[in-house]
Design an enzyme around this catalytic site. Structure first.
Site, short mmCIF file in Angstrom:
data_model
loop_
_atom_site.label_atom_id
_atom_site.label_comp_id
_atom_site.label_asym_id
_atom_site.label_seq_id
_atom_site.Cartn_x
_atom_site.Cartn_y
_atom_site.Cartn_z
N CYS A 113 -8.67 51.18 17.12
CA CYS A 113 -8.75 51.80 15.78
C CYS A 113 -9.82 51.13 14.93
O CYS A 113 -10.27 51.70 13.94
CB CYS A 113 -7.40 51.72 15.08
SG CYS A 113 -6.13 52.50 16.05
N HIS A 257 -8.43 53.46 7.99
CA HIS A 257 -8.10 54.10 9.26
C HIS A 257 -6.81 54.88 9.05
O HIS A 257 -5.86 54.38 8.45
CB HIS A 257 -7.92 53.03 10.34
CG HIS A 257 -7.16 53.52 11.52
ND1 HIS A 257 -7.53 54.66 12.21
CD2 HIS A 257 -6.03 53.06 12.12
CE1 HIS A 257 -6.66 54.86 13.18
NE2 HIS A 257 -5.74 53.92 13.15
N ASN A 287 -3.34 60.48 13.88
CA ASN A 287 -4.12 59.27 14.09
C ASN A 287 -5.11 59.52 15.23
O ASN A 287 -4.72 59.72 16.37
CB ASN A 287 -3.15 58.12 14.44
CG ASN A 287 -3.85 56.81 14.68
OD1 ASN A 287 -5.06 56.75 14.87
ND2 ASN A 287 -3.07 55.73 14.70
N1 COA Z 1 11.34 61.60 16.34
C1 COA Z 1 12.60 61.26 16.10
N2 COA Z 1 13.08 60.03 16.27
C2 COA Z 1 12.22 59.10 16.68
C3 COA Z 1 10.87 59.37 16.93
C4 COA Z 1 10.43 60.69 16.76
N3 COA Z 1 9.16 61.07 16.98
N4 COA Z 1 10.26 58.24 17.33
C5 COA Z 1 11.18 57.27 17.32
N5 COA Z 1 12.37 57.78 16.93
C6 COA Z 1 13.66 57.11 16.81
C7 COA Z 1 13.73 55.85 17.61
O1 COA Z 1 14.03 56.14 18.96
C8 COA Z 1 14.85 55.12 16.90
O2 COA Z 1 16.05 55.63 17.36
P1 COA Z 1 17.33 54.64 17.57
O3 COA Z 1 17.58 54.05 16.21
O4 COA Z 1 18.37 55.56 18.06
O5 COA Z 1 16.87 53.63 18.58
C9 COA Z 1 14.68 55.56 15.45
O6 COA Z 1 13.86 56.72 15.46
C10 COA Z 1 14.05 54.52 14.57
O7 COA Z 1 12.94 54.00 15.27
P2 COA Z 1 12.07 52.90 14.65
O8 COA Z 1 10.98 52.56 15.63
O9 COA Z 1 12.89 51.79 14.11
O10 COA Z 1 11.44 53.70 13.44
P3 COA Z 1 10.45 53.22 12.35
O11 COA Z 1 11.03 53.42 11.03
O12 COA Z 1 9.87 51.88 12.66
O13 COA Z 1 9.28 54.28 12.51
C11 COA Z 1 7.08 54.46 13.43
C12 COA Z 1 8.56 54.38 13.72
C13 COA Z 1 6.34 54.54 14.76
C14 COA Z 1 6.78 55.71 12.64
C15 COA Z 1 6.68 53.21 12.62
O14 COA Z 1 7.14 52.05 13.24
C16 COA Z 1 5.22 53.11 12.42
O15 COA Z 1 4.64 53.93 11.74
N6 COA Z 1 4.57 52.06 12.96
C17 COA Z 1 3.15 51.91 12.90
C18 COA Z 1 2.58 52.79 13.94
C19 COA Z 1 1.11 52.93 13.86
O16 COA Z 1 0.55 53.13 12.81
N7 COA Z 1 0.47 52.86 15.02
C20 COA Z 1 -0.90 53.05 15.15
C21 COA Z 1 -1.62 51.85 14.74
S1 COA Z 1 -3.29 52.12 14.86
#
Ligand code: COA
Length: 330
Positions: A113, A257, A287
């Protein structure tokens, strides 16, 4: 002293729109979940036959046209991608062939990224030393062909989109241009966001078992990425501003980004700037990693949010971990 100016910008996004609702056909998810956690409503995914190099070609041709130069004036290609068309050679070589520019150098940058800002830094140094005069800098990504679109991969698959953004860079004739760039990485966190296979350290690089285990799909510790991005993006923005003797009160627009709308909003809060100052187009593109900053620059310009003489901040965070910022008088 010579500075590097953005002479023209171009973009390409695939025609195929994939909405959050479309994703519910393949995985257990919902529009509400994705919008609430990421701000993404839809993304573009390529149809069969479209490659990263082809998208880059479209974006590059538009950037050259906007820069008012013919393609054969380009004397160097820098291309950032984490999803190369093939393991080797670099996608930059395929792009060079498509553009019909044999002989000029084509460098692929692998900083995920942060790839666009890392590449910008290389191009900027070359232009300031006079080694090259018209550098084509491209970010291009095809994520969609490598995502696990089952429920197993839903945390990652809902984030990523395909597309390409390009800029033509050249020496400035006035006081506009890139003022400072700061780059960072911390490989301690390499496996917090990565694709393991195929990998030359694996014996063999890829086999049916690896595929069965899904080790060829991107894996992410989402919360870790989130927390680290919130710490590092404001830090590197301050660092780059400080280097150019400027402060946040001088800034007209910040183009981060496009990782996640919540990250962008939190970064604005931490910097203490108005949300309006942070550009966002993640709603429609998702993204697009190395393509996200040039695609956002393109959209910001198209929306009239970037005017000649504006002070622009670019900032990134991503796999590696890598993070970076650039300050530019537009
Ligand atoms: N739809 C529905 N549920 C989903 C899901 C989706 N697309 N993706 C994950 N979940 C679920 C998980 O399985 C988890 O379920 P569980 O509690 O039964 O285990 C629940 O949602 C919560 O997951 P969690 O990972 O704790 O959620 P979060 O609040 O951290 O949000 C992201 C997940 C990925 C959105 C968040 O962590 C994030 O934005 N991180 C940064 C990612 C990023 O920017 N990456 C690129 C960097 S360049």
């Amino acid at each position: 002293m010579t500075k590097t100016v953005f002479m023209g910008t171009g973009h390409y996004v695939p025609e195929r729109v994939v909405t959050n609702h479309d994703l519910t056909r393949w995985m257990e998810t919902s529009d509400q979940w994705i919008v609430d956690r990421t701000g993404i409503h839809e993304r573009r995914w390529v149809s069969e036959g479209m490659s990263g190099a082809e998208m880059a070609e479209h974006a590059a041709k538009e950037a050259a046209e906007k820069a008012g130069i013919s393609l054969d004036e380009i004397d160097c290609i820098v291309l950032a991608t984490l999803s190369p068309d093939h393991t080797f050679p670099g996608t930059g070589c395929f792009l060079q062939q498509r553009l019909g520019l044999p002989g000029i150098p084509a460098l692929d940058v692998r900083a995920q990224c942060s790839g666009f800002i890392y590449g910008l830094s290389v191009a900027d140094a070359w232009i300031r030393t006079g080694q090259y005069k018209r550098i084509l800098m491209v970010g291009t990504e095809v994520h969609s062909t490598g995502l696990d679109v089952s429920t197993r991969g839903r945390d990652v698959a809902c984030l990523f989109g395909d597309g390409a953004g390009a800029v033509v860079l050249g020496p400035s004739e006035d006081d506009r241009g890139i003022l400072s760039i700061k780059l960072h990485a911390d490989g301690k966190y390499a496996k917090s966001l990565w694709i393991e296979a195929p990998g030359s350290c694996l014996h063999p690089r890829i086999d049916e078992e690896l595929i069965r285990q899904g080790r060829h799909y991107p894996k992410m510790k989402g919360r870790h990425v989130f927390t680290f991005a919130l710490q590092k993006m404001p830090e590197v923005i301050h660092e780059a501003l400080h280097e150019s003797g400027l402060s946040l009160s001088d800034v007209d627009l910040i183009i981060p980004h496009q990782a996640n709308k919540r990250i962008t909003e939190q970064v604005a809060k931490q910097l203490g700037v108005d949300q309006e100052m942070m550009f966002s187009n993640i709603e429609k593109l998702g993204n697009t990693t190395a393509a996200s900053i040039p695609l956002a620059i393109y959209d910001a310009q198209r929306q009239g949010r970037l005017k000649r003489g504006d002070l622009l901040v670019l900032a990134s965070f991503g796999a590696g971990f890598t993070w970076a910022a650039a300050i530019c008088r537009w």
